[in-house]
Design a protein around this motif. Structure first.
Motif, PDB file in Angstrom:
ATOM      1  N   PRO A  73       0.808  -1.231   0.000  1.00 42.00           N
ATOM      2  CA  PRO A  73       0.000   0.000   0.000  1.00 42.00           C
ATOM      3  C   PRO A  73       0.836   1.274   0.000  1.00 42.00           C
ATOM      4  O   PRO A  73       0.311   2.345  -0.313  1.00 42.00           O
ATOM      5  CB  PRO A  73      -0.816  -0.125   1.301  1.00 42.00           C
ATOM      6  CG  PRO A  73      -0.838  -1.589   1.607  1.00 42.00           C
ATOM      7  CD  PRO A  73       0.512  -2.071   1.173  1.00 42.00           C
ATOM      8  N   THR A  74       2.133   1.205   0.351  1.00 42.65           N
ATOM      9  CA  THR A  74       2.955   2.423   0.338  1.00 42.65           C
ATOM     10  C   THR A  74       3.140   2.957  -1.075  1.00 42.65           C
ATOM     11  O   THR A  74       3.491   4.116  -1.266  1.00 42.65           O
ATOM     12  CB  THR A  74       4.340   2.187   0.981  1.00 42.65           C
ATOM     13  OG1 THR A  74       5.119   1.293   0.173  1.00 42.65           O
ATOM     14  CG2 THR A  74       4.209   1.625   2.382  1.00 42.65           C
ATOM     15  N   LYS A  75       2.910   2.109  -2.080  1.00 36.23           N
ATOM     16  CA  LYS A  75       2.968   2.582  -3.463  1.00 36.23           C
ATOM     17  C   LYS A  75       1.746   3.425  -3.822  1.00 36.23           C
ATOM     18  O   LYS A  75       1.713   4.075  -4.867  1.00 36.23           O
ATOM     19  CB  LYS A  75       3.067   1.397  -4.432  1.00 36.23           C
ATOM     20  CG  LYS A  75       4.320   0.556  -4.257  1.00 36.23           C
ATOM     21  CD  LYS A  75       5.579   1.353  -4.496  1.00 36.23           C
ATOM     22  CE  LYS A  75       6.816   0.486  -4.383  1.00 36.23           C
ATOM     23  NZ  LYS A  75       8.054   1.297  -4.437  1.00 36.23           N
ATOM     24  N   LEU A  76       0.725   3.410  -2.947  1.00 36.08           N
ATOM     25  CA  LEU A  76      -0.511   4.146  -3.196  1.00 36.08           C
ATOM     26  C   LEU A  76      -0.697   5.292  -2.207  1.00 36.08           C
ATOM     27  O   LEU A  76      -1.812   5.753  -1.971  1.00 36.08           O
ATOM     28  CB  LEU A  76      -1.708   3.193  -3.120  1.00 36.08           C
ATOM     29  CG  LEU A  76      -1.693   2.054  -4.145  1.00 36.08           C
ATOM     30  CD1 LEU A  76      -2.778   1.043  -3.848  1.00 36.08           C
ATOM     31  CD2 LEU A  76      -1.852   2.602  -5.562  1.00 36.08           C
ATOM     32  N   ARG A 177      10.061   0.187   1.149  1.00 40.14           N
ATOM     33  CA  ARG A 177      11.167   1.129   1.295  1.00 40.14           C
ATOM     34  C   ARG A 177      10.973   2.431   0.519  1.00 40.14           C
ATOM     35  O   ARG A 177      11.397   3.498   0.968  1.00 40.14           O
ATOM     36  CB  ARG A 177      12.475   0.472   0.850  1.00 40.14           C
ATOM     37  CG  ARG A 177      13.697   1.358   1.077  1.00 40.14           C
ATOM     38  CD  ARG A 177      14.974   0.679   0.663  1.00 40.14           C
ATOM     39  NE  ARG A 177      16.123   1.546   0.818  1.00 40.14           N
ATOM     40  CZ  ARG A 177      17.347   1.249   0.415  1.00 40.14           C
ATOM     41  NH1 ARG A 177      17.582   0.081  -0.174  1.00 40.14           N
ATOM     42  NH2 ARG A 177      18.349   2.091   0.576  1.00 40.14           N
ATOM     43  N   PHE A 178      10.333   2.362  -0.648  1.00 46.49           N
ATOM     44  CA  PHE A 178      10.230   3.537  -1.506  1.00 46.49           C
ATOM     45  C   PHE A 178       8.765   3.894  -1.743  1.00 46.49           C
ATOM     46  O   PHE A 178       8.168   3.497  -2.754  1.00 46.49           O
ATOM     47  CB  PHE A 178      10.936   3.285  -2.838  1.00 46.49           C
ATOM     48  CG  PHE A 178      12.405   2.996  -2.695  1.00 46.49           C
ATOM     49  CD1 PHE A 178      13.284   4.008  -2.337  1.00 46.49           C
ATOM     50  CD2 PHE A 178      12.889   1.707  -2.904  1.00 46.49           C
ATOM     51  CE1 PHE A 178      14.645   3.738  -2.206  1.00 46.49           C
ATOM     52  CE2 PHE A 178      14.240   1.430  -2.772  1.00 46.49           C
ATOM     53  CZ  PHE A 178      15.132   2.461  -2.420  1.00 46.49           C
ATOM     54  N   LYS A 228       4.946  -2.469  -8.770  1.00 43.67           N
ATOM     55  CA  LYS A 228       5.289  -3.092  -7.480  1.00 43.67           C
ATOM     56  C   LYS A 228       4.197  -2.875  -6.425  1.00 43.67           C
ATOM     57  O   LYS A 228       4.454  -2.837  -5.228  1.00 43.67           O
ATOM     58  CB  LYS A 228       6.651  -2.607  -6.978  1.00 43.67           C
ATOM     59  CG  LYS A 228       7.791  -2.982  -7.917  1.00 43.67           C
ATOM     60  CD  LYS A 228       9.146  -2.737  -7.300  1.00 43.67           C
ATOM     61  CE  LYS A 228      10.261  -3.067  -8.287  1.00 43.67           C
ATOM     62  NZ  LYS A 228      10.229  -4.459  -8.746  1.00 43.67           N
ATOM     63  N   ILE A 229       2.965  -2.709  -6.894  1.00 49.17           N
ATOM     64  CA  ILE A 229       1.814  -2.725  -5.991  1.00 49.17           C
ATOM     65  C   ILE A 229       1.485  -4.178  -5.657  1.00 49.17           C
ATOM     66  O   ILE A 229       1.233  -4.523  -4.500  1.00 49.17           O
ATOM     67  CB  ILE A 229       0.611  -2.024  -6.646  1.00 49.17           C
ATOM     68  CG1 ILE A 229       0.934  -0.549  -6.880  1.00 49.17           C
ATOM     69  CG2 ILE A 229      -0.643  -2.176  -5.768  1.00 49.17           C
ATOM     70  CD1 ILE A 229      -0.051   0.160  -7.793  1.00 49.17           C
ATOM     71  N   LEU A 230       1.491  -5.017  -6.668  1.00 49.20           N
ATOM     72  CA  LEU A 230       1.343  -6.460  -6.499  1.00 49.20           C
ATOM     73  C   LEU A 230       2.750  -7.055  -6.442  1.00 49.20           C
ATOM     74  O   LEU A 230       3.453  -7.116  -7.443  1.00 49.20           O
ATOM     75  CB  LEU A 230       0.548  -7.039  -7.665  1.00 49.20           C
ATOM     76  CG  LEU A 230       0.363  -8.555  -7.738  1.00 49.20           C
ATOM     77  CD1 LEU A 230      -0.144  -9.126  -6.429  1.00 49.20           C
ATOM     78  CD2 LEU A 230      -0.585  -8.915  -8.874  1.00 49.20           C
ATOM     79  N   LEU A 231       3.151  -7.449  -5.231  1.00 51.04           N
ATOM     80  CA  LEU A 231       4.538  -7.860  -4.996  1.00 51.04           C
ATOM     81  C   LEU A 231       4.796  -9.339  -5.231  1.00 51.04           C
ATOM     82  O   LEU A 231       5.833  -9.727  -5.750  1.00 51.04           O
ATOM     83  CB  LEU A 231       4.938  -7.536  -3.549  1.00 51.04           C
ATOM     84  CG  LEU A 231       5.173  -6.085  -3.197  1.00 51.04           C
ATOM     85  CD1 LEU A 231       5.367  -5.951  -1.694  1.00 51.04           C
ATOM     86  CD2 LEU A 231       6.376  -5.529  -3.931  1.00 51.04           C
ATOM     87  N   LYS A 232       3.852 -10.156  -4.794  1.00 48.59           N
ATOM     88  CA  LYS A 232       4.151 -11.585  -4.775  1.00 48.59           C
ATOM     89  C   LYS A 232       2.861 -12.382  -4.707  1.00 48.59           C
ATOM     90  O   LYS A 232       1.887 -11.973  -4.066  1.00 48.59           O
ATOM     91  CB  LYS A 232       5.030 -11.904  -3.551  1.00 48.59           C
ATOM     92  CG  LYS A 232       5.514 -13.331  -3.462  1.00 48.59           C
ATOM     93  CD  LYS A 232       6.392 -13.540  -2.219  1.00 48.59           C
ATOM     94  CE  LYS A 232       6.851 -14.979  -2.132  1.00 48.59           C
ATOM     95  NZ  LYS A 232       7.645 -15.252  -0.925  1.00 48.59           N
ATOM     96  N   PHE A 334      -7.121   0.047   0.843  1.00 49.82           N
ATOM     97  CA  PHE A 334      -7.525   1.062  -0.141  1.00 49.82           C
ATOM     98  C   PHE A 334      -8.813   0.695  -0.864  1.00 49.82           C
ATOM     99  O   PHE A 334      -9.161   1.291  -1.885  1.00 49.82           O
ATOM    100  CB  PHE A 334      -6.407   1.303  -1.157  1.00 49.82           C
ATOM    101  CG  PHE A 334      -5.726   0.056  -1.664  1.00 49.82           C
ATOM    102  CD1 PHE A 334      -6.274  -0.669  -2.699  1.00 49.82           C
ATOM    103  CD2 PHE A 334      -4.544  -0.378  -1.096  1.00 49.82           C
ATOM    104  CE1 PHE A 334      -5.667  -1.807  -3.156  1.00 49.82           C
ATOM    105  CE2 PHE A 334      -3.914  -1.527  -1.555  1.00 49.82           C
ATOM    106  CZ  PHE A 334      -4.470  -2.253  -2.597  1.00 49.82           C
ATOM    107  N   GLU A 335      -9.563  -0.291  -0.348  1.00 48.06           N
ATOM    108  CA  GLU A 335     -10.859  -0.612  -0.967  1.00 48.06           C
ATOM    109  C   GLU A 335     -11.818   0.566  -0.802  1.00 48.06           C
ATOM    110  O   GLU A 335     -11.858   1.190   0.253  1.00 48.06           O
ATOM    111  CB  GLU A 335     -11.478  -1.845  -0.292  1.00 48.06           C
ATOM    112  CG  GLU A 335     -10.818  -3.145  -0.723  1.00 48.06           C
ATOM    113  CD  GLU A 335     -11.546  -4.353  -0.157  1.00 48.06           C
ATOM    114  OE1 GLU A 335     -12.782  -4.295  -0.022  1.00 48.06           O
ATOM    115  OE2 GLU A 335     -10.885  -5.356   0.146  1.00 48.06           O
TER     116      GLU A 335
END
Length: 335
Positions: A73-76, A177-178, A228-232, A334-335
């Motif tokens: 979620p940090t990407k959002l 991290r970012f 990189k919102i969907l990581l794995k 974030f839903e």
């Protein structure tokens, strides 16, 4: 954080013995739960029918509890906020607290433990004010239960493959991290919600669920991965049933420089039982998540760590995890 180990309502029951093929299957499914049966069969040197049978059996035996995804979620535009609690011995209130927390969609991680603390919480929030209000609401409602609290903010989480299941070379992956301020549309959100519940769901089924073309679904998934919102894509494994215990370790340093940190990270990477290396702003300096068979093995790991880094490590604290949940509400923040 295992942060990033997903376990739900696990009971400590008789240990289930796996053979090497089962362990390799679990490792590969933990690495990528969307791996095809054909590809997995090729890796382990068996037929796809054998792979399907083993996965079915592992699921029926409740070794595999499900398939899910890791999302960042940090990407959002979200930031992390952690709280560690020591709780009074009031069973009914503790049960009520855990029930309330499991319904909170802003809660990313919930851990119940014995040791230096009793409950650990990681929230994803949009601001410090939002965290302040969440914390105050929680503390006001459970002021008779909460004895002590410690707060922290995640800097990054390093993770690697579960090579304690099957020996393999591995490297650190990294998340949180970012931070960024990307956006996603309603179609991407629908995909993430479906995959959170079952990461092995086919693109065809997602398309059918939402009446969206397969090409659009495929392109959205690719974009979520690139951002990189969907990581794995991963697997929920019942580690207690396999005889593993989960420990959190808190390291306090005398002093440490970048070179020492790199040596420490490399040392932890080479120990398959140390599955997560967590950097955060907190009273301690580094948090480790360790998966091993018993406290004797855990103590041996910590003894080796403190012996090799005696000039750096000042103090070690431990919490033994009893329950561990990621997105306990089964909803994305974030839903």
């Amino acid at each position: 954080m295992d942060i990033f180990i997903c376990m739900n309502n696990l009971l400590l029951i008789m240990t289930y013995e796996l053979d090497n093929l089962d362990k390799r299957i679990l490792l590969e499914l933990d690495r990528n739960s969307r791996i095809s049966d054909v590809k997995l069969a090729k890796i382990i040197g068996k037929s796809k029918e054998s792979v399907r049978y083993r996965i079915k059996r592992l699921t029926e035996e409740k070794i595999i509890l499900g398939f899910t995804i890791w999302v960042d979620p940090t990407k959002l535009g979200y930031q992390t906020a952690k709280v560690y609690l020591n709780l009074a011995n009031i069973p009914e209130k503790k049960k009520k607290l855990i029930g309330d927390l499991k319904n909170e969609k802003k809660l990313f991680w919930l851990g119940i433990a014995d040791g230096e603390w009793n409950a650990g919480l990681t929230f994803f929030v949009k601001s410090n004010q939002e965290f302040f209000d969440l914390k105050n609401k929680l503390f006001s409602k459970y002021k008779d239960l909460i004895i002590e609290s410690r707060t922290a903010s995640l800097v990054s989480v390093h993770y690697h493959d579960k090579t304690f299941l099957h020996k393999e070379n591995t490297n650190w992956g990294e998340m949180f991290r970012f931070p960024e301020n990307k956006t996603i549309d309603s179609i991407s959100l629908k995909i993430l919600k479906d995959m959170l519940k079952n990461s092995r769901i086919s693109i065809v089924d997602i398309s059918h669920n939402h009446k969206i073309s397969i090409d659009i679904i495929r392109n959205r998934i690719k974009k979520l991965e690139e951002d990189k919102i969907l990581l794995k894509y991963t697997t929920i494994i019942n580690y207690p049933k396999l005889g593993y215990e989960f420990y959190k370790t808190f390291l306090y340093f005398k002093n440490i420089n970048n070179e020492d940190m790199e040596k420490l990270m490399n040392y932890c990477l080479n120990n398959p039982n140390i599955v997560h290396f967590i950097k955060q702003i907190s009273p301690w300096d580094i948090e480790l998540e360790i998966m091993c068979e018993n406290y004797e093995k855990y103590n041996k790991i910590i003894s080796g760590l403190t012996e090799n880094f005696s000039t750096i490590i000042k103090k070690v604290e431990t919490a033994i995890m009893g329950e561990d949940y990621v997105f306990p509400s089964k909803k994305l923040v974030f839903e």
